[in-house]
Design a protein around this motif. Structure first.
Motif, PDB file in Angstrom:
ATOM      1  N   ASP A   1       0.857  -1.178   0.000  1.00  0.00           N
ATOM      2  CA  ASP A   1       0.000   0.000   0.000  1.00  0.00           C
ATOM      3  C   ASP A   1       0.892   1.227   0.000  1.00  0.00           C
ATOM      4  OD1 ASP A   1       0.692   0.628   2.705  1.00  0.00           O
ATOM      5  OD2 ASP A   1      -0.897  -0.676   3.461  1.00  0.00           O
ATOM      6  N   ARG A   2       0.353   2.403   0.177  1.00  0.00           N
ATOM      7  CA  ARG A   2       1.147   3.618   0.041  1.00  0.00           C
ATOM      8  C   ARG A   2       2.162   3.799   1.176  1.00  0.00           C
ATOM      9  NH1 ARG A   2      -1.336   8.495   2.339  1.00  0.00           N
ATOM     10  NH2 ARG A   2      -0.680   9.614   0.464  1.00  0.00           N
TER      11      ARG A   2
ATOM     12  N   PRO B   1       8.924   8.168   3.517  1.00  0.00           N
ATOM     13  CA  PRO B   1       9.542   8.686   4.747  1.00  0.00           C
ATOM     14  C   PRO B   1       8.567   9.288   5.741  1.00  0.00           C
ATOM     15  CG  PRO B   1      10.779   9.386   2.805  1.00  0.00           C
ATOM     16  CD  PRO B   1       9.509   8.768   2.302  1.00  0.00           C
ATOM     17  N   SER B   2       7.481   9.892   5.289  1.00  0.00           N
ATOM     18  CA  SER B   2       6.599  10.624   6.199  1.00  0.00           C
ATOM     19  C   SER B   2       5.909   9.730   7.215  1.00  0.00           C
ATOM     20  CB  SER B   2       5.556  11.408   5.403  1.00  0.00           C
ATOM     21  OG  SER B   2       4.748  10.533   4.633  1.00  0.00           O
ATOM     22  N   THR B   3       5.745   8.450   6.920  1.00  0.00           N
ATOM     23  CA  THR B   3       5.082   7.539   7.864  1.00  0.00           C
ATOM     24  C   THR B   3       6.022   6.456   8.395  1.00  0.00           C
ATOM     25  OG1 THR B   3       4.298   6.163   6.013  1.00  0.00           O
ATOM     26  CG2 THR B   3       2.817   7.899   6.817  1.00  0.00           C
TER      27      THR B   3
ATOM     28  N   GLY C   1       8.464   6.516  10.601  1.00  0.00           N
ATOM     29  CA  GLY C   1       8.710   6.504  12.034  1.00  0.00           C
ATOM     30  C   GLY C   1       7.637   5.779  12.817  1.00  0.00           C
ATOM     31  N   ALA C   2       6.381   5.873  12.364  1.00  0.00           N
ATOM     32  CA  ALA C   2       5.290   5.215  13.088  1.00  0.00           C
ATOM     33  C   ALA C   2       5.479   3.705  13.104  1.00  0.00           C
ATOM     34  CB  ALA C   2       3.960   5.581  12.437  1.00  0.00           C
ATOM     35  N   TYR C   3       5.921   3.141  11.984  1.00  0.00           N
ATOM     36  CA  TYR C   3       6.142   1.690  11.930  1.00  0.00           C
ATOM     37  C   TYR C   3       7.416   1.291  12.671  1.00  0.00           C
ATOM     38  CZ  TYR C   3       2.327   1.418   8.592  1.00  0.00           C
ATOM     39  OH  TYR C   3       1.087   1.485   8.006  1.00  0.00           O
ATOM     40  N   GLN C   4       8.447   2.128  12.609  1.00  0.00           N
ATOM     41  CA  GLN C   4       9.677   1.818  13.341  1.00  0.00           C
ATOM     42  C   GLN C   4       9.429   1.798  14.844  1.00  0.00           C
ATOM     43  OE1 GLN C   4      12.109   4.923  11.615  1.00  0.00           O
ATOM     44  NE2 GLN C   4      13.141   3.483  10.245  1.00  0.00           N
ATOM     45  N   LEU C   5       8.541   2.697  15.324  1.00  0.00           N
ATOM     46  CA  LEU C   5       8.220   2.721  16.750  1.00  0.00           C
ATOM     47  C   LEU C   5       7.551   1.422  17.207  1.00  0.00           C
ATOM     48  CD1 LEU C   5       7.017   6.367  17.445  1.00  0.00           C
ATOM     49  CD2 LEU C   5       9.003   5.209  18.441  1.00  0.00           C
ATOM     50  N   LEU C   6       6.767   0.809  16.331  1.00  0.00           N
ATOM     51  CA  LEU C   6       6.147  -0.472  16.678  1.00  0.00           C
ATOM     52  C   LEU C   6       7.210  -1.490  17.057  1.00  0.00           C
ATOM     53  CD1 LEU C   6       3.387  -1.030  13.962  1.00  0.00           C
ATOM     54  CD2 LEU C   6       3.044  -0.406  16.355  1.00  0.00           C
ATOM     55  N   LEU C   7       8.266  -1.550  16.255  1.00  0.00           N
ATOM     56  CA  LEU C   7       9.342  -2.501  16.541  1.00  0.00           C
ATOM     57  C   LEU C   7      10.093  -2.111  17.805  1.00  0.00           C
ATOM     58  CD1 LEU C   7       9.981  -4.963  14.675  1.00  0.00           C
ATOM     59  CD2 LEU C   7       8.683  -3.175  13.519  1.00  0.00           C
ATOM     60  N   GLN C   8      10.403  -0.836  17.944  1.00  0.00           N
ATOM     61  CA  GLN C   8      11.155  -0.387  19.109  1.00  0.00           C
ATOM     62  C   GLN C   8      10.398  -0.659  20.408  1.00  0.00           C
ATOM     63  OE1 GLN C   8      12.279   3.737  18.582  1.00  0.00           O
ATOM     64  NE2 GLN C   8      13.090   3.358  16.533  1.00  0.00           N
ATOM     65  N   ASN C   9       9.083  -0.528  20.353  1.00  0.00           N
ATOM     66  CA  ASN C   9       8.257  -0.712  21.553  1.00  0.00           C
ATOM     67  C   ASN C   9       7.733  -2.146  21.700  1.00  0.00           C
ATOM     68  OD1 ASN C   9       8.571   2.013  22.213  1.00  0.00           O
ATOM     69  ND2 ASN C   9       6.785   2.618  21.013  1.00  0.00           N
TER      70      ASN C   9
ATOM     71  N   ASP D   1      -2.053  -1.527  13.232  1.00  0.00           N
ATOM     72  CA  ASP D   1      -1.474  -0.529  12.341  1.00  0.00           C
ATOM     73  C   ASP D   1      -1.494   0.843  13.008  1.00  0.00           C
ATOM     74  OD1 ASP D   1      -1.638   1.592  10.053  1.00  0.00           O
ATOM     75  OD2 ASP D   1      -0.859  -0.219   9.120  1.00  0.00           O
ATOM     76  N   PRO D   2      -0.336   1.520  13.090  1.00  0.00           N
ATOM     77  CA  PRO D   2      -0.290   2.806  13.795  1.00  0.00           C
ATOM     78  C   PRO D   2      -0.994   3.940  13.066  1.00  0.00           C
ATOM     79  CG  PRO D   2       1.799   2.371  12.720  1.00  0.00           C
ATOM     80  CD  PRO D   2       0.972   1.132  12.557  1.00  0.00           C
ATOM     81  N   LEU D   3      -1.296   3.746  11.791  1.00  0.00           N
ATOM     82  CA  LEU D   3      -1.963   4.798  11.022  1.00  0.00           C
ATOM     83  C   LEU D   3      -3.473   4.615  10.984  1.00  0.00           C
ATOM     84  CD1 LEU D   3       0.502   4.992   7.999  1.00  0.00           C
ATOM     85  CD2 LEU D   3       0.592   6.237  10.159  1.00  0.00           C
ATOM     86  N   SER D   4      -3.931   3.389  10.746  1.00  0.00           N
ATOM     87  CA  SER D   4      -5.371   3.128  10.610  1.00  0.00           C
ATOM     88  C   SER D   4      -6.007   2.565  11.866  1.00  0.00           C
ATOM     89  CB  SER D   4      -5.607   2.148   9.453  1.00  0.00           C
ATOM     90  OG  SER D   4      -5.071   0.869   9.768  1.00  0.00           O
ATOM     91  N   GLY D   5      -5.195   1.987  12.757  1.00  0.00           N
ATOM     92  CA  GLY D   5      -5.746   1.314  13.931  1.00  0.00           C
ATOM     93  C   GLY D   5      -6.268  -0.075  13.640  1.00  0.00           C
TER      94      GLY D   5
END
Length: 303
Positions: A96-97, A154-156, A158-166, A284-288
């Motif tokens: 997806d985008r 790039p704009s999104t 960080g949201a996915y990287q935070l999932l892994l970090q947390n 998903d951190p963007l859609s929930g």
């Protein structure tokens, strides 16, 4: 914030950034690079300055006589190595985008490095999808097959990287190991302290320190020769699953690192490491929305 490269990716491969000391015994940046890359032919390296191929942060070419201290970072394209073809394809399972999920084959590195540039999942995927902004959100060892996620913009990212970090991504793996003389009782949780030391390709276990790694191990099936297990890592230390199974006397089939480091040898495509990244689950951190992905690959030596 990551430092942006003044050079765009070329054939799906990003330019290399080199940190140059601001002070030292070298009169020029080129003299430092000749010593830094002593294994390369110096004449050809200096010719790259003359051709304008060593680039400063502002996108300008670094002159051959630029003094040390004129630039702290320079960029250049690596000369492509002679690569051994990895005769297996990546499969795109989701696109997806914002997010791309692939099924990586054994033997293919996640990202360019060492003797692999074009033969990497990242470069192949960039060329396949025509998107040079693709970046892996996590990694798989070259020897491991299965699910690998990429950020598509790039704009999104960080949201996915935070999932892994947390630790908000549930990862599930499969492995096939040599059956030990005494099979442990499953399910079981294995913990130990894993240390990665600079200059060593293998990690080591420090029994005197508190555990920093944990894996839940469940039995899928077994026969007289092998054990097929399901692995749920709670942490993500380097080589964790390989180390934990080896510590239990169940080294993964065809593992050249654990329990013993074997001499380097050419890839044997008929004997891949029997480790597979099987499932990924997260919100998903963007859609929930709940996301769940599962590999289509299997382990050839499973009973």
């Amino acid at each position: 914030m990551a430092m942006l490269s003044p050079l765009p990716p070329r054939d799906g491969v990003g330019a290399t950034r080199l940190h140059v000391p601001l002070h030292g015994e070298w009169p020029t940046i080129s003299a430092y690079m000749v010593e830094r890359f002593h294994h390369l032919e110096s004449g050809e390296l200096l010719a790259r300055f003359d051709r304008g191929e060593i680039i400063a942060r502002d996108g300008s070419a670094v002159p051959l006589d630029a003094p040390l201290g004129a630039q702290e970072f320079v960029w250049y394209y690596r000369e492509p190595p002679v690569e051994t073809d990895i005769p297996f394809d990546i499969d795109v399972l989701h696109e997806d985008r914002d997010l791309v999920v692939i099924d990586k084959p054994h033997f293919l590195p996640s990202t360019p490095g060492g003797k692999y540039l074009q033969s990497s999942a990242l470069v192949r995927l960039r060329r396949l999808l025509g998107n040079d902004e693709l970046t892996p959100i996590h990694r798989l060892d070259r020897a491991t097959a299965g699910l690998l996620m990429f950020s598509a913009r790039p704009s999104t990212r960080g949201a996915y990287q935070l999932l892994l970090q947390n630790r908000r991504v549930e990862k599930v793996y499969e492995a096939v190991s040599a059956r030990p003389a005494d099979l442990p009782a499953f399910p079981l949780v294995h913990r130990n302290h894993i240390v990665k030391e600079r200059g060593h390709v293998c990690v080591r276990v420090d029994a005197a320190r508190e555990p920093n790694s944990e894996t839940l191990i469940e039995l899928l099936s077994t026969d007289e020769q092998v054990v097929h297990t399901l692995l749920r890592p709670h942490t993500g230390k380097m080589h964790q699953l390989r180390v934990h199974l080896a510590a239990l006397g169940m080294g993964i089939l065809h593992d050249g690192f654990y329990p013993d480091l074997l001499p380097e040898a050419p890839d044997d495509f008929e004997r891949p490491l029997q480790l597979l990244a099987r499932e990924l689950r997260f919100i998903d951190p963007l859609s929930g929305a709940e996301r769940e992905f599962r590999t289509r690959r299997t382990l050839a030596f499973a009973p």
